[in-house]
Design an enzyme around this catalytic site. Sequence first.
Site, PDB file in Angstrom:
ATOM      1  N   TYR A  91      29.955  31.626  35.370  1.00 55.79           N
ATOM      2  CA  TYR A  91      30.030  31.922  36.817  1.00 55.79           C
ATOM      3  C   TYR A  91      28.895  32.849  37.261  1.00 55.79           C
ATOM      4  CZ  TYR A  91      32.528  33.380  41.145  1.00 55.79           C
ATOM      5  OH  TYR A  91      32.903  33.657  42.439  1.00 55.79           O
ATOM      6  N   SER A  98      27.890  35.851  44.647  1.00 60.34           N
ATOM      7  CA  SER A  98      28.977  36.763  44.271  1.00 60.34           C
ATOM      8  C   SER A  98      28.357  38.022  43.678  1.00 60.34           C
ATOM      9  CB  SER A  98      29.858  36.101  43.201  1.00 60.34           C
ATOM     10  OG  SER A  98      30.706  37.049  42.582  1.00 60.34           O
ATOM     11  N   ALA A 129      25.738  30.863  37.421  1.00 58.80           N
ATOM     12  CA  ALA A 129      25.731  29.971  38.599  1.00 58.80           C
ATOM     13  C   ALA A 129      25.485  30.776  39.876  1.00 58.80           C
ATOM     14  CB  ALA A 129      27.057  29.220  38.689  1.00 58.80           C
ATOM     15  N   LYS A 130      26.134  31.923  40.003  1.00 57.16           N
ATOM     16  CA  LYS A 130      26.007  32.709  41.243  1.00 57.16           C
ATOM     17  C   LYS A 130      24.624  33.369  41.349  1.00 57.16           C
ATOM     18  CE  LYS A 130      29.982  31.944  43.222  1.00 57.16           C
ATOM     19  NZ  LYS A 130      30.013  30.951  44.321  1.00 57.16           N
TER      20      LYS A 130
HETATM   21  P1  NAI Z   1      39.695  29.484  46.495  1.00 56.71           P
HETATM   22  O1  NAI Z   1      40.026  29.033  45.123  1.00 56.71           O
HETATM   23  O2  NAI Z   1      40.756  30.034  47.374  1.00 56.71           O
HETATM   24  O3  NAI Z   1      38.956  28.301  47.294  1.00 56.71           O
HETATM   25  C1  NAI Z   1      37.974  27.508  46.706  1.00 56.71           C
HETATM   26  C2  NAI Z   1      38.080  26.117  47.313  1.00 56.71           C
HETATM   27  O4  NAI Z   1      37.060  25.278  46.747  1.00 56.71           O
HETATM   28  C3  NAI Z   1      39.429  25.450  46.997  1.00 56.71           C
HETATM   29  O5  NAI Z   1      40.035  24.997  48.204  1.00 56.71           O
HETATM   30  C4  NAI Z   1      39.047  24.300  46.071  1.00 56.71           C
HETATM   31  O6  NAI Z   1      39.884  23.173  46.184  1.00 56.71           O
HETATM   32  C5  NAI Z   1      37.625  24.005  46.527  1.00 56.71           C
HETATM   33  N1  NAI Z   1      36.866  23.253  45.526  1.00 56.71           N
HETATM   34  C6  NAI Z   1      36.792  23.515  44.191  1.00 56.71           C
HETATM   35  N2  NAI Z   1      36.051  22.576  43.592  1.00 56.71           N
HETATM   36  C7  NAI Z   1      35.624  21.721  44.559  1.00 56.71           C
HETATM   37  C8  NAI Z   1      34.831  20.531  44.540  1.00 56.71           C
HETATM   38  N3  NAI Z   1      34.314  20.062  43.409  1.00 56.71           N
HETATM   39  N4  NAI Z   1      34.610  19.907  45.710  1.00 56.71           N
HETATM   40  C9  NAI Z   1      35.135  20.373  46.873  1.00 56.71           C
HETATM   41  N5  NAI Z   1      35.892  21.495  46.950  1.00 56.71           N
HETATM   42  C10 NAI Z   1      36.148  22.142  45.794  1.00 56.71           C
HETATM   43  O7  NAI Z   1      38.502  30.533  46.293  1.00 56.71           O
HETATM   44  P2  NAI Z   1      37.829  31.599  47.272  1.00 56.71           P
HETATM   45  O8  NAI Z   1      38.126  32.925  46.710  1.00 56.71           O
HETATM   46  O9  NAI Z   1      38.121  31.309  48.690  1.00 56.71           O
HETATM   47  O10 NAI Z   1      36.286  31.306  46.943  1.00 56.71           O
HETATM   48  C11 NAI Z   1      35.374  30.711  47.844  1.00 56.71           C
HETATM   49  C12 NAI Z   1      33.964  30.962  47.341  1.00 56.71           C
HETATM   50  O11 NAI Z   1      33.720  32.365  47.317  1.00 56.71           O
HETATM   51  C13 NAI Z   1      33.695  30.458  45.929  1.00 56.71           C
HETATM   52  O12 NAI Z   1      32.379  29.956  45.836  1.00 56.71           O
HETATM   53  C14 NAI Z   1      33.836  31.718  45.096  1.00 56.71           C
HETATM   54  O13 NAI Z   1      33.133  31.613  43.878  1.00 56.71           O
HETATM   55  C15 NAI Z   1      33.242  32.744  46.034  1.00 56.71           C
HETATM   56  N6  NAI Z   1      33.616  34.111  45.778  1.00 56.71           N
HETATM   57  C16 NAI Z   1      34.924  34.541  45.850  1.00 56.71           C
HETATM   58  C17 NAI Z   1      35.237  35.872  45.616  1.00 56.71           C
HETATM   59  C18 NAI Z   1      36.643  36.398  45.684  1.00 56.71           C
HETATM   60  O14 NAI Z   1      36.839  37.581  45.372  1.00 56.71           O
HETATM   61  N7  NAI Z   1      37.633  35.618  46.088  1.00 56.71           N
HETATM   62  C19 NAI Z   1      34.196  36.843  45.275  1.00 56.71           C
HETATM   63  C20 NAI Z   1      32.863  36.304  45.234  1.00 56.71           C
HETATM   64  C21 NAI Z   1      32.600  34.986  45.486  1.00 56.71           C
END
Ligand code: NAI
Length: 255
Positions: free
Chosen positions: A156, A144, A159-160
């Site tokens: 966070y 991130s 971790a990232k």
């Molecule tokens: P989101 O919250 O829509 O999706 C994250 C998914 O991970 C969810 O479906 C959740 O149930 C699942 N999850 C959480 N803990 C889990 C576990 N222990 N085991 C299995 N699945 C688990 O979030 P989003 O935005 O799609 O994020 C995806 C990735 O991108 C994450 O790693 C986030 O940190 C990263 N990210 C997101 C950004 C953003 O602006 N949305 C920016 C930078 C990084």
Amino acid sequence: MDIDTANRRTAIVTGAAHGIGAATARRLSADGFAVAVLDLDEYACKSVVAEIDAGGGRALAVGADVTDEQAVARAVARVAEDLGSPTVLVNNAGILRDNLLFKMSAADWDSVMDVHLRGAFLMSRAAQQHMVAAGWGRIVNTSSTSAQGNRGQANYAAAKAGIQGFTKTLAIELGKFGITVNAIAPGFIETAMNVATAKRVGMTFEDFRSAAVAKIPVGRAGQPADVAAATSFFVRDDARYVSGQVLYVAGGPYD
Ligand code: NAI
């Protein structure tokens, strides 16, 4: 598709029931992969799987907590059995537990470390055996822009940033087996995660997004498909000389 290529065509995407992971699962299916849609709740993965099936692809809903060593081992074995040896792994599952340092609980520190770092470690360790056996593999980790520091995200951001060191180390260890390991560092992407952040800081999502967009050189918020497109590149066969890289997908420069 020849036999060799066919053997390389199973991908696992973690955290794929929603957001960036769901878009990545759809994109990899469009690219010709059978896709394991893995998330905490198997039932929550079903709509992404149904969409992929309806589009003529192959997908499997897998319920697993990426922090649970036994659950990860079972999930990877099930994917190998039902879809074929997973040679592509996208470590995307993530959570936020934001707070300023003085208010951050140890539990919130630990759970963020567990999902992002322990989760990526356990999934990569379980999947690499299939990649080594195939002499080919692709791991894409999710960092991130917060890796460079972000108020309220000590856990966070750490971790990232850790994901970047993890990525480079796996690239060094696994390169000789035909496996590349890269990371994508998204900026502001419109998903439930940012809706939750807007709520936490007491803003409407529209105001929160406008404030973010004002600082983004391309002048718009990122979409999950923007991140999926970068993953699609990293997992290509002809991206074989690109490894240990961190690609910022943020609508502007970061380094
Ligand atoms: P989101 O919250 O829509 O999706 C994250 C998914 O991970 C969810 O479906 C959740 O149930 C699942 N999850 C959480 N803990 C889990 C576990 N222990 N085991 C299995 N699945 C688990 O979030 P989003 O935005 O799609 O994020 C995806 C990735 O991108 C994450 O790693 C986030 O940190 C990263 N990210 C997101 C950004 C953003 O602006 N949305 C920016 C930078 C990084």
